[in-house]
Scaffold this motif. Structure first.
Motif, PDB file in Angstrom:
ATOM      1  N   GLU A 129       0.822  -1.209   0.000  1.00 46.97           N
ATOM      2  CA  GLU A 129       0.000   0.000   0.000  1.00 46.97           C
ATOM      3  C   GLU A 129       0.860   1.264   0.000  1.00 46.97           C
ATOM      4  OE1 GLU A 129      -2.376  -0.720   3.408  1.00 46.97           O
ATOM      5  OE2 GLU A 129      -3.794  -2.057   2.352  1.00 46.97           O
ATOM      6  N   ALA A 130       1.991   1.220   0.712  1.00 51.36           N
ATOM      7  CA  ALA A 130       2.902   2.366   0.714  1.00 51.36           C
ATOM      8  C   ALA A 130       3.499   2.580  -0.668  1.00 51.36           C
ATOM      9  CB  ALA A 130       4.005   2.164   1.753  1.00 51.36           C
ATOM     10  N   LYS A 131       3.829   1.490  -1.350  1.00 46.50           N
ATOM     11  CA  LYS A 131       4.372   1.594  -2.707  1.00 46.50           C
ATOM     12  C   LYS A 131       3.356   2.198  -3.652  1.00 46.50           C
ATOM     13  CE  LYS A 131       7.622   1.008  -5.706  1.00 46.50           C
ATOM     14  NZ  LYS A 131       8.900   1.740  -5.596  1.00 46.50           N
ATOM     15  N   GLN A 132       2.102   1.862  -3.448  1.00 50.25           N
ATOM     16  CA  GLN A 132       1.035   2.403  -4.290  1.00 50.25           C
ATOM     17  C   GLN A 132       0.999   3.923  -4.229  1.00 50.25           C
ATOM     18  OE1 GLN A 132      -3.058   1.315  -3.207  1.00 50.25           O
ATOM     19  NE2 GLN A 132      -3.363   0.759  -5.353  1.00 50.25           N
ATOM     20  N   GLU A 133       1.265   4.468  -3.057  1.00 50.65           N
ATOM     21  CA  GLU A 133       1.267   5.920  -2.904  1.00 50.65           C
ATOM     22  C   GLU A 133       2.441   6.562  -3.644  1.00 50.65           C
ATOM     23  OE1 GLU A 133      -1.185   7.678  -1.484  1.00 50.65           O
ATOM     24  OE2 GLU A 133      -2.171   5.721  -1.367  1.00 50.65           O
ATOM     25  N   GLU A 134       3.542   5.825  -3.799  1.00 49.11           N
ATOM     26  CA  GLU A 134       4.733   6.370  -4.452  1.00 49.11           C
ATOM     27  C   GLU A 134       4.629   6.374  -5.972  1.00 49.11           C
ATOM     28  OE1 GLU A 134       8.187   4.234  -3.309  1.00 49.11           O
ATOM     29  OE2 GLU A 134       7.822   4.406  -1.147  1.00 49.11           O
ATOM     30  N   LEU A 135       3.913   5.410  -6.536  1.00 50.79           N
ATOM     31  CA  LEU A 135       3.901   5.248  -7.985  1.00 50.79           C
ATOM     32  C   LEU A 135       3.163   6.392  -8.668  1.00 50.79           C
ATOM     33  CD1 LEU A 135       3.236   1.406  -8.205  1.00 50.79           C
ATOM     34  CD2 LEU A 135       5.380   2.596  -8.656  1.00 50.79           C
ATOM     35  N   PRO A 136       3.665   6.849  -9.811  1.00 51.80           N
ATOM     36  CA  PRO A 136       3.036   7.985 -10.496  1.00 51.80           C
ATOM     37  C   PRO A 136       1.675   7.653 -11.091  1.00 51.80           C
ATOM     38  CG  PRO A 136       4.789   7.055 -11.843  1.00 51.80           C
ATOM     39  CD  PRO A 136       4.866   6.373 -10.502  1.00 51.80           C
ATOM     40  N   ILE A 137       1.450   6.383 -11.410  1.00 54.79           N
ATOM     41  CA  ILE A 137       0.172   5.947 -11.969  1.00 54.79           C
ATOM     42  C   ILE A 137      -0.424   4.905 -11.039  1.00 54.79           C
ATOM     43  CG2 ILE A 137      -0.955   4.799 -13.913  1.00 54.79           C
ATOM     44  CD1 ILE A 137       1.184   5.939 -15.725  1.00 54.79           C
ATOM     45  N   LYS A 138      -1.655   5.128 -10.602  1.00 51.38           N
ATOM     46  CA  LYS A 138      -2.314   4.211  -9.673  1.00 51.38           C
ATOM     47  C   LYS A 138      -3.153   3.217 -10.473  1.00 51.38           C
ATOM     48  CE  LYS A 138      -0.829   7.320  -6.728  1.00 51.38           C
ATOM     49  NZ  LYS A 138       0.490   7.156  -6.107  1.00 51.38           N
ATOM     50  N   ASN A 139      -2.664   2.037 -10.631  1.00 52.58           N
ATOM     51  CA  ASN A 139      -3.402   0.995 -11.338  1.00 52.58           C
ATOM     52  C   ASN A 139      -3.086  -0.344 -10.684  1.00 52.58           C
ATOM     53  OD1 ASN A 139      -0.749   1.003 -12.148  1.00 52.58           O
ATOM     54  ND2 ASN A 139      -1.156   0.892 -14.343  1.00 52.58           N
ATOM     55  N   GLU A 140      -3.978  -1.284 -10.848  1.00 51.10           N
ATOM     56  CA  GLU A 140      -3.771  -2.588 -10.216  1.00 51.10           C
ATOM     57  C   GLU A 140      -4.297  -3.683 -11.126  1.00 51.10           C
ATOM     58  OE1 GLU A 140      -5.136  -4.927  -6.161  1.00 51.10           O
ATOM     59  OE2 GLU A 140      -4.542  -2.811  -5.977  1.00 51.10           O
ATOM     60  N   THR A 141      -3.594  -4.816 -11.106  1.00 53.39           N
ATOM     61  CA  THR A 141      -3.998  -5.967 -11.891  1.00 53.39           C
ATOM     62  C   THR A 141      -3.642  -7.234 -11.124  1.00 53.39           C
ATOM     63  OG1 THR A 141      -3.857  -6.987 -14.094  1.00 53.39           O
ATOM     64  CG2 THR A 141      -1.800  -6.136 -13.144  1.00 53.39           C
ATOM     65  N   LEU A 142      -3.920  -8.384 -11.693  1.00 52.59           N
ATOM     66  CA  LEU A 142      -3.547  -9.665 -11.117  1.00 52.59           C
ATOM     67  C   LEU A 142      -2.498 -10.319 -12.010  1.00 52.59           C
ATOM     68  CD1 LEU A 142      -7.046 -11.125 -10.122  1.00 52.59           C
ATOM     69  CD2 LEU A 142      -5.353 -10.107  -8.591  1.00 52.59           C
ATOM     70  N   VAL A 143      -1.494 -10.936 -11.398  1.00 56.12           N
ATOM     71  CA  VAL A 143      -0.468 -11.664 -12.146  1.00 56.12           C
ATOM     72  C   VAL A 143      -0.189 -12.983 -11.444  1.00 56.12           C
ATOM     73  CG1 VAL A 143       0.611  -9.589 -13.108  1.00 56.12           C
ATOM     74  CG2 VAL A 143       1.427 -10.523 -10.920  1.00 56.12           C
ATOM     75  N   PHE A 144       0.479 -13.878 -12.164  1.00 54.29           N
ATOM     76  CA  PHE A 144       0.804 -15.208 -11.661  1.00 54.29           C
ATOM     77  C   PHE A 144       2.324 -15.381 -11.603  1.00 54.29           C
ATOM     78  CE2 PHE A 144      -3.252 -15.336 -13.791  1.00 54.29           C
ATOM     79  CZ  PHE A 144      -4.052 -16.102 -12.981  1.00 54.29           C
ATOM     80  N   HIS A 145       2.768 -16.260 -10.714  1.00 57.18           N
ATOM     81  CA  HIS A 145       4.202 -16.537 -10.569  1.00 57.18           C
ATOM     82  C   HIS A 145       4.388 -18.017 -10.256  1.00 57.18           C
ATOM     83  CE1 HIS A 145       8.441 -15.554  -9.553  1.00 57.18           C
ATOM     84  NE2 HIS A 145       8.303 -16.523  -8.662  1.00 57.18           N
TER      85      HIS A 145
END
Length: 231
Positions: A85-101
């Motif tokens: 959540e802290a990283k989200q505040e730092e990023l210039p673009i606020k977007n979210e998705t799902l990924v797999f690993h």
């Protein structure tokens, strides 16, 4: 199917190079602030079964009936969530998705507890190399992660992480061929990396610049569908 060369989807310590089998029945205690709920395919009467079905739909999308989900682990890591959540505040673009690993059974558990590590930093090796530069390698589709998961039970079972991800500024990286591993690697070594995430022309692969952009939320345990039941 062999994964494309240098497309790393798993980072492991140089001390952890041995394979692992099925998930252990007895595991060490979880650190404070970390919890996991396990929902099995046969738990249809469980109040959590809706979550199993929801995640299974995501995990089986486009796999053509070749795999089945046997268990879903729902992870909650309080410290990792705060960092995400802290990283989200730092990023210039606020977007979210799902990924797999894709990883091993043991590897998915370690990542859910400790978070991701970037190969080539702090003594961690990139298991599959780093053809697209340093970062955390993920798949936008479950089939990509399954290529990199470490199989057990004679190749009939494997584990994959499902993560919330923040791409931030997505860079349209140049499409550098991975034919001829040494030349492709040197080309990427000379390529300046921009943005918070990039793909570099490898279909289905997304590289994240920092581990803080990813929050593991589920571990999906697959088994291969018997040929008699495949669509």
């Amino acid at each position: 199917v062999d994964p494309p060369p240098f497309a790393s989807a798993d980072v492991r310590s140089s001390k952890d190079q041995q394979g692992c089998s099925s998930p252990p029945q007895e595991e060490e205690a979880l650190p404070p602030g970390v919890s996991v709920r396990r929902i099995k395919k046969e738990d249809a009467d469980s109040p959590d079964f809706d979550e199993f079905q929801r995640v299974s739909r995501i995990a089986l999308d486009g796999l053509g009936g070749r795999w089945e989900v046997q268990m879903v682990e729902v992870w909650d890591n309080e410290a990792a969530r705060r960092i995400f959540e802290a990283k989200q505040e730092e990023l210039p673009i606020k977007n979210e998705t799902l990924v797999f690993h894709g990883s091993s059974h043991e590897g998915t558990r370690r990542i859910a507890i400790e978070g991701f590590r970037i190969g080539g930093e702090a003594g961690w090796d990139a298991k599959h190399g780093a053809a697209l530069g340093k970062g955390v390698y993920t798949g936008s589709h479950p089939s990509t992660a399954l290529m990199y998961s470490q199989r057990s039970d004679a190749g009939e079972s494997c584990s994959v992480l499902l993560c919330r991800a923040q791409p931030g500024l997505e860079w349209d990286a140049p499409q550098i061929s991975t034919r001829g591993r040494s030349s492709a690697q040197s080309d990427w070594d000379r390529t300046p990396l921009f943005g918070d995430s990039w793909s570099g022309g490898l279909q289905g692969v997304r590289v994240f610049r920092t581990a803080q952009q990813l929050l593991p939320t589920h571990v999906i345990h697959y088994t291969r569908t018997p040929s008699s039941r495949r669509r």
